[in-house]
Motif scaffolding. Sequence first.
Motif, PDB file in Angstrom:
ATOM      1  N   THR A 258      41.091  43.045  26.126  1.00 51.75           N
ATOM      2  CA  THR A 258      40.879  44.397  26.644  1.00 51.75           C
ATOM      3  C   THR A 258      39.824  44.436  27.744  1.00 51.75           C
TER       4      THR A 258
ATOM      5  N   GLY B 239      40.689  44.499  34.053  1.00 48.33           N
ATOM      6  CA  GLY B 239      41.544  43.651  34.868  1.00 48.33           C
ATOM      7  C   GLY B 239      42.587  42.870  34.094  1.00 48.33           C
ATOM      8  N   VAL B 240      42.483  42.825  32.783  1.00 50.52           N
ATOM      9  CA  VAL B 240      43.462  42.107  31.959  1.00 50.52           C
ATOM     10  C   VAL B 240      44.643  43.021  31.680  1.00 50.52           C
ATOM     11  N   ASP B 241      45.842  42.473  31.816  1.00 52.38           N
ATOM     12  CA  ASP B 241      47.050  43.262  31.601  1.00 52.38           C
ATOM     13  C   ASP B 241      47.090  43.794  30.170  1.00 52.38           C
ATOM     14  N   ALA B 242      47.467  45.059  30.023  1.00 49.39           N
ATOM     15  CA  ALA B 242      47.483  45.693  28.702  1.00 49.39           C
ATOM     16  C   ALA B 242      48.474  45.047  27.748  1.00 49.39           C
ATOM     17  N   SER B 243      49.454  44.320  28.281  1.00 46.59           N
ATOM     18  CA  SER B 243      50.466  43.697  27.421  1.00 46.59           C
ATOM     19  C   SER B 243      49.938  42.466  26.695  1.00 46.59           C
ATOM     20  N   VAL B 244      48.785  41.951  27.124  1.00 47.27           N
ATOM     21  CA  VAL B 244      48.238  40.743  26.492  1.00 47.27           C
ATOM     22  C   VAL B 244      47.968  40.977  25.008  1.00 47.27           C
TER      23      VAL B 244
ATOM     24  N   TYR C 184      46.268  48.390  22.784  1.00 52.16           N
ATOM     25  CA  TYR C 184      45.281  48.301  23.863  1.00 52.16           C
ATOM     26  C   TYR C 184      44.430  49.563  23.932  1.00 52.16           C
TER      27      TYR C 184
ATOM     28  N   GLN D 213      40.329  49.257  23.797  1.00 47.68           N
ATOM     29  CA  GLN D 213      39.675  49.190  25.103  1.00 47.68           C
ATOM     30  C   GLN D 213      38.485  50.148  25.249  1.00 47.68           C
TER      31      GLN D 213
END
Length: 219
Positions: A126, A129-134, A53, A57
């Motif tokens: 990235t 607001g999207v969780d870094a684990s995605v 991420y 990002q």
Amino acid sequence: MATQTASGPVTADPVLRRRVGIVALLLALTAIAAVPGGLLWPEPAAGGETYAYTDIQPVRDLWWGLLVVLSAALVINVPAQALLTTFIVRDRGSGWATAGAVVLWIGTALYAAGAAGWAAAYYFATAPGVDASVIERINDDTAHLFGVMLPGALLVAVGTVIQAVGLWRSRAVPRWIPLLWLTIVATFVVPGNGVAGLITALPMTAASLGTAYYAWRKV
């Protein structure tokens, strides 16, 4: 440019010359434009083929744009390479050139589709607001992430090698051109980013320029 036959000189078809010239110009321009791509390509902090991420990002817009531009250029560059090689190789080695062209076209379609999917997957993973684990879950599914792109890259390499054999057997171009085309094999060993990516790109660019020139000259 005129050619000589038993019955006298024959003037080249200006329409054919213009068409070959356009394809040669596209091959040359896309080959040159791809050279900076290796320098702009981000390097994974942890190594390997996937990115974290924090790698993507901060440069997510650059990442998406770079992959889209390089994929679009590939769709122009590789078919142009295939077409010009089959145009150059008319007799000895023509079977190799034709077979290589077919493999190149299939590989280009797969690689471009896979690269576009890779660009989109990381871009949306990235987003703010999207969780870094995605992105980690995406990386765990390598079958969908690279399942189309890697076979495409392999087919492009194999097709290039096959066409290089055709060029070598044809003796229609200097030997350095098919030899430089064979350096595509090194791209599977040497990292494609940074200075190393630039070094591996230069021989391929030179081969593209040589192929473009001798195809145009042959008309």
